[in-house]
Scaffold this motif. Structure first.
Motif, PDB file in Angstrom:
ATOM      1  N   THR A  21       0.870  -1.177   0.000  1.00 20.54           N
ATOM      2  CA  THR A  21       0.000   0.000   0.000  1.00 20.54           C
ATOM      3  C   THR A  21       0.907   1.227   0.000  1.00 20.54           C
ATOM      4  O   THR A  21       2.126   1.112  -0.123  1.00 20.54           O
ATOM      5  N   THR A  78      -7.572  -4.895   1.401  1.00 18.11           N
ATOM      6  CA  THR A  78      -8.760  -4.094   1.099  1.00 18.11           C
ATOM      7  C   THR A  78      -8.631  -2.745   1.805  1.00 18.11           C
ATOM      8  O   THR A  78      -7.597  -2.444   2.411  1.00 18.11           O
ATOM      9  N   ASN A  79      -9.676  -1.951   1.739  1.00 18.48           N
ATOM     10  CA  ASN A  79      -9.632  -0.652   2.417  1.00 18.48           C
ATOM     11  C   ASN A  79      -9.544  -0.788   3.930  1.00 18.48           C
ATOM     12  O   ASN A  79      -9.063   0.120   4.610  1.00 18.48           O
ATOM     13  N   MET A 109     -16.886  -9.163   2.416  1.00 17.43           N
ATOM     14  CA  MET A 109     -16.121  -8.655   3.553  1.00 17.43           C
ATOM     15  C   MET A 109     -16.994  -7.897   4.539  1.00 17.43           C
ATOM     16  O   MET A 109     -16.528  -7.507   5.618  1.00 17.43           O
ATOM     17  N   HIS A 160     -14.098  -4.242  -5.717  1.00 19.11           N
ATOM     18  CA  HIS A 160     -15.060  -3.339  -5.086  1.00 19.11           C
ATOM     19  C   HIS A 160     -16.283  -3.226  -5.985  1.00 19.11           C
ATOM     20  O   HIS A 160     -16.181  -2.866  -7.163  1.00 19.11           O
ATOM     21  N   HIS A 206      -8.993  -4.247   5.520  1.00 16.00           N
ATOM     22  CA  HIS A 206      -8.570  -5.563   5.975  1.00 16.00           C
ATOM     23  C   HIS A 206      -7.265  -6.002   5.309  1.00 16.00           C
ATOM     24  O   HIS A 206      -6.938  -5.577   4.196  1.00 16.00           O
ATOM     25  N   THR A 226     -17.459  -4.775  -0.714  1.00 15.94           N
ATOM     26  CA  THR A 226     -16.153  -5.304  -1.113  1.00 15.94           C
ATOM     27  C   THR A 226     -16.197  -6.825  -1.160  1.00 15.94           C
ATOM     28  O   THR A 226     -16.628  -7.476  -0.206  1.00 15.94           O
ATOM     29  N   LYS A 227     -15.736  -7.386  -2.290  1.00 12.21           N
ATOM     30  CA  LYS A 227     -15.677  -8.838  -2.467  1.00 12.21           C
ATOM     31  C   LYS A 227     -14.216  -9.259  -2.557  1.00 12.21           C
ATOM     32  O   LYS A 227     -13.395  -8.587  -3.187  1.00 12.21           O
ATOM     33  N   VAL A 228     -13.888 -10.374  -1.914  1.00 13.95           N
ATOM     34  CA  VAL A 228     -12.555 -10.980  -2.028  1.00 13.95           C
ATOM     35  C   VAL A 228     -12.712 -12.325  -2.719  1.00 13.95           C
ATOM     36  O   VAL A 228     -13.517 -13.169  -2.293  1.00 13.95           O
ATOM     37  N   VAL A 258      -9.047  -8.598  -4.757  1.00  8.99           N
ATOM     38  CA  VAL A 258     -10.088  -7.740  -4.186  1.00  8.99           C
ATOM     39  C   VAL A 258     -10.845  -7.059  -5.325  1.00  8.99           C
ATOM     40  O   VAL A 258     -10.243  -6.526  -6.262  1.00  8.99           O
TER      41      VAL A 258
END
Length: 640
Positions: free
Chosen positions: A500, A539-540, A601, A580, A542, A585-587, A578
């Motif tokens: 990140t 994710t944003n 999520m 969005h 996690h 949000t889907k993983v 990931v």
């Protein structure tokens, strides 16, 4: 397994028909089915075919392999020394030419005895693996666990030419067997030696007449029998005690009292044998009938008990079913009333926008073109890049026709990792190198000799390129390709990297390390369960990682507090991605069990399982609301 494995810096692809990316054990050496390099010196063993393994007393002596005898010969004639004849049970190996030095075991320094491939990918003798005191590989200190027999090495050893053991004699001076030119001159392949030696004319045999006769060579037996003084009467078992030469036997049979009754005695023996056989059969039949009677009695008793129990269960279930029917009728009435109320509200528009539809992902197409398993994917705009065992990188146009527009070649090993920065594509390979490609021309522009071991994973962030390999992460300038720093302190292969703006995340054995991306210092370790970490996604809110033992761990990004462990896959989780969406949000997770799973999520549950691949799903990529999945079935599928 249908995955490659590492060994001694080599990365070799296993046959893709058995889909698996897992390492030999969970401390796992990576992906390898290739035979290891063999030691340049050693000794040959002499166990007989088919395994061609030696006894512990067998040695190699330069030009011809000479075997120290297991024991002295069983018997010796007055004309032979104690070692002049080789016993039938002795394992003697004298090579026509010295064996190739690559056929020697690193543990015992002998030519392989029943060679096997162990978990770390090296080849050793099976007895050496079983009897090694510390139980570890002398090359990489991994635990010695036998995986499969090394048939290729066994066949190579079996093709070696050796002298017949009856053409060798024991040399007291050197304490080894050497070729005896006065004995059997035959040379044979090691795996066919028994066929010859079981019928060799120079094989030592005993006289069938009496144990007092000296050992003989098989070719001399016929002459000996003509003059043997120990010939017994054929009626010896009837208490005739005659012993003499063959000529004396002929005279004896003329007066032997049993000779005149031999027909009667023979018929009597036959009748006795028939009666004994018949009696044995009857005894077996009686024992069988007794056994069957006991089993029938036991079954009858069990059936009586079972009937009583089942009658009680039936009565209990009948009462329970009646109660459930009454309860269900009440529930149906309540649900009918509630459905009526909801329909009224829908008709009145009171619920407009209150319910979100569940997003369902479907397979929209398949990319076919690679000649081996697909190990890595990377998307950039309308183009998708895929790396494979066939050592190529294919460029796919995903905007309209889903066609392969370019095949880029340059690596000498399997392509394991891909990432982009600006108009540059970076590819990491089993050949330990990183190639920089210009995405405008699809031509290679630079070669980075990155590691001493295969490059497992790549990620670019803040003008830096991070590459993971065995126990090290190397950091390169994304423009000049100069090595800026090495990140160490890792406990095993770095199979997963993610970045990140603030952090770099690396996965190795039961650990996710969090690094400050500016100072490149380790801030903390996130301990995991389930073996090695194979995948990481951010994710944003996690941190998500997939492990060797089917688990997906979830941490809170702000506090690094572990929130959940997601279970559902039945195989190693090799990749995470990931996406969005308007519904949250889907993983996506890809696994050895040939499936993809979609995780929400918001509530940490699996909302969909996608099963279309014919092999383990090894990699994922996201672009413009679509998911791309690569697998060991050599295809890439599009999901939307």
């Amino acid at each position: 397994m249908d995955n490659p494995r590492f060994e001694n810096g080599d990365f070799v692809q296993s046959p893709p028909v058995v889909p698996d990316l897992r390492y030999a054990d969970d401390s796992d050496n990576v992906f390898d089915s290739r035979p290891t390099e063999m030691r340049s010196s050693g000794i040959m063993s002499a166990n007989a075919s088919p395994k061609f393994g030696p006894t512990e007393n067998s040695w190699n002596s330069g030009g011809a392999s000479l075997m120290v005898p297991n024991s002295s010969p069983k018997r010796a004639s007055s004309n032979l020394s104690s070692h002049s004849l080789v016993g039938e049970e002795e394992e003697v190996l004298v090579f026509v030419e010295p064996p190739n030095k690559k056929l020697f075991c690193r543990i015992c320094d002998q030519v392989f005895r029943d060679p096997v491939i162990v978990a770390c990918g090296h080849t050793y003798c099976r007895p050496c693996v079983q009897n090694r005191v510390d139980g570890t590989c002398p090359v990489d200190d991994q635990k010695l666990v036998v995986m499969v027999a090394n048939i290729a090495v066994s066949e190579q050893i079996g093709e070696l030419m050796i002298h017949c053991k009856y053409g060798c004699s024991y040399d007291e001076a050197s304490h080894t067997y050497i070729v005896d030119t006065t004995r059997c001159p035959v040379t044979v392949k090691l795996h066919t030696r028994k066929d010859h030696e079981l019928d060799c004319d120079y094989m030592p045999v005993e006289c069938p007449n009496n144990a007092g006769c000296p050992l003989l060579l098989k070719k001399d037996l016929e002459d000996h029998l003509r003059s043997c003084n120990n010939v017994n009467c054929p009626h010896q078992r009837y208490s005739c005690d005659f012993m003499g030469t063959q000529e004396e036997l002929e005279d004896h049979l003329k007066v032997c009292k049993f000779e005149s009754m031999k027909d009667f005695l023979q018929r009597t023996d036959e009748r006795i044998n028939d009666m004994q056989m018949h009696m044995n059969q009857k005894v077996q039949e009686i024992e069988f009938l007794r056994s069957m009677l006991g089993r029938l009695s036991e079954r009858l008793e069990n059936m009586e008990k079972s009937v009583d129990m089942k009658l009680g269960v039936v009565e209990h279930n009948q009462n329970k079913i009646m109660e459930e029917i009454i309860d269900n009728q009440r529930d149906i009435s309540a649900m009918t009333e509630e459905i009526g109320q909801i329909n009224n509200r829908i008709n009145l528009g009171a619920t407009a926008g209150a319910y979100d539809p569940i997003s369902i992902f479907k397979c929209k197409g398949t990319f076919v073109g690679h000649l081996g398993p697909v190990w890595c994917l990377c998307a950039s705009g309308d183009f998708l890049f895929s790396g494979s065992t066939d050592k190529t990188i294919k460029v796919w146009d995903t905007s309209s026709n889903y066609k392969c527009v370019k095949t880029m070649e340059g690596h000498s090993g399997i392509v394991l990792a891909l990432c982009t920065w600006g108009n540059k594509l970076f590819s990491g390979s089993q050949d330990c190198n990183i190639i920089v490609w210009n995405m405008d021309t699809y031509e290679s522009s630079h070669l980075i000799k990155a590691h001493d071991n295969p490059v497992c994973t790549l990620v670019a962030a803040k003008n830096m390129l991070f590459s993971g390999s065995l126990k090290v992460i190397r950091v390169y300038d994304v423009h000049t390709y100069e090595l800026k720093q090495e990140l160490t302190g890792l406990n095993h292969w770095v199979r997963a990297l993610a970045a990140t703006q603030d952090y770099l995340f690396s996965g190795s054995y039961q650990t996710v390390k969090v690094w400050d991306i500016n100072s490149l210092t380790c801030l903390r370790d996130l301990e995991t369960s389930g073996g090695s970490v194979y995948s990481i996604a951010i994710t944003n809110h996690h941190i998500v990682c997939g492990t060797y033992e089917n688990c997906i761990h979830v941490w809170e990004l702000s506090s690094f507090k572990q929130l959940e462990t997601l279970m559902g896959h039945s195989g190693t989780v090799y990749a995470l991605a990931v996406l969005h969406t308007a519904y949250g949000t889907k993983v996506f997770s890809a696994s050895y069990d040939r499936s993809l799973r979609v995780w929400s999520m918001d509530n940490m549950i699996c909302t969909q399982t996608l099963v279309r691949h014919q092999g383990s799903v090894a990699c994922l990529a996201v672009s413009r609301g679509r998911i791309f999945s690569g697998a060991v079935d050599s295809t890439v599928k599009v999901w939307q």
